[in-house]
Design a protein around this motif. Structure first.
Motif, short mmCIF file in Angstrom:
data_model
loop_
_atom_site.label_atom_id
_atom_site.label_comp_id
_atom_site.label_asym_id
_atom_site.label_seq_id
_atom_site.Cartn_x
_atom_site.Cartn_y
_atom_site.Cartn_z
N GLU A 247 0.85 -1.05 0.01
CA GLU A 247 -0.08 0.00 -0.13
C GLU A 247 0.87 1.27 -0.10
O GLU A 247 0.62 2.19 -0.74
CB GLU A 247 -0.83 0.27 1.28
CG GLU A 247 -1.87 1.13 1.22
CD GLU A 247 -2.94 0.97 2.42
OE1 GLU A 247 -4.03 1.63 2.33
OE2 GLU A 247 -2.60 0.34 3.31
N LYS B 140 2.17 1.85 -3.28
CA LYS B 140 1.11 2.19 -4.49
C LYS B 140 0.86 1.27 -5.35
O LYS B 140 0.75 1.21 -6.56
CB LYS B 140 1.31 3.77 -4.86
CG LYS B 140 1.24 4.78 -3.90
CD LYS B 140 0.26 5.71 -4.33
CE LYS B 140 0.39 6.94 -3.62
NZ LYS B 140 -0.65 7.04 -2.44
N TYR C 248 -4.37 -0.93 -2.83
CA TYR C 248 -5.06 0.15 -1.98
C TYR C 248 -6.05 -0.69 -1.26
O TYR C 248 -6.66 -1.46 -1.67
CB TYR C 248 -5.57 1.51 -2.56
CG TYR C 248 -6.94 1.03 -3.55
CD1 TYR C 248 -8.14 0.96 -3.01
CD2 TYR C 248 -6.50 0.79 -4.90
CE1 TYR C 248 -9.14 0.63 -4.01
CE2 TYR C 248 -7.80 0.43 -5.49
CZ TYR C 248 -8.99 0.43 -5.29
OH TYR C 248 -10.00 -0.26 -6.16
N ARG C 249 -6.28 -0.10 -0.05
CA ARG C 249 -7.20 -0.88 1.02
C ARG C 249 -8.26 0.35 1.34
O ARG C 249 -7.91 1.44 1.96
CB ARG C 249 -6.84 -1.30 2.16
CG ARG C 249 -5.48 -2.59 1.86
CD ARG C 249 -5.14 -3.25 2.89
NE ARG C 249 -4.04 -2.28 3.88
CZ ARG C 249 -3.67 -2.65 5.00
NH1 ARG C 249 -4.13 -3.78 5.64
NH2 ARG C 249 -2.86 -1.96 5.76
N ILE D 59 -9.75 -4.74 -1.15
CA ILE D 59 -8.07 -4.32 -1.60
C ILE D 59 -8.16 -4.18 -2.98
O ILE D 59 -8.94 -5.21 -3.76
CB ILE D 59 -7.37 -5.54 -1.18
CG1 ILE D 59 -7.19 -5.74 0.32
CG2 ILE D 59 -5.66 -5.34 -1.73
CD1 ILE D 59 -6.54 -7.07 0.71
#
Length: 97
Positions: free
Chosen positions: A80, A83, A86-87, A92
């Motif tokens: 994350e 990059k 993303y969460r 996810i």
């Protein structure tokens, strides 16, 4: 597998490219993180929806992958931060450039 880019044009999802990017992010970690990270990314590619989103809890993923929770969380935090993923609210997703 197809995803849409910013112009809403279908783009072929390139699994080897994503796996290579994830490996590059984890290369400076210990061998357990690297191998588990590789397993996670293959799991992500296999189990994500067509829009490259995975809806699974940490508990489900650690059970499916048979890895400790702290290892998975460390992998997710690194990916994350770099990059790759993303969460958001239990989702996810894969970052697209």
């Amino acid at each position: 597998m197809f995803v849409k880019n910013r112009n809403e044009q279908p783009v072929l999802f390139t699994e080897p490219k994503i796996l290579k990017e994830a490996r590059n992010c984890l290369v400076h970690e210990n061998i357990e993180i690297v191998t588990s990270g590789d397993r996670f990314m293959k799991y992500f590619v296999k189990n994500s929806a067509s829009d490259e989103v995975l809806i699974k809890t940490i508990k489900e993923m650690t059970s499916d992958l048979n890895i400790p929770t702290y290892t998975l969380i460390k992998i997710l935090n690194i990916l994350e931060y770099k990059k790759i993923i993303y969460r958001r609210n239990g989702i996810i997703g894969l970052w697209r450039n």
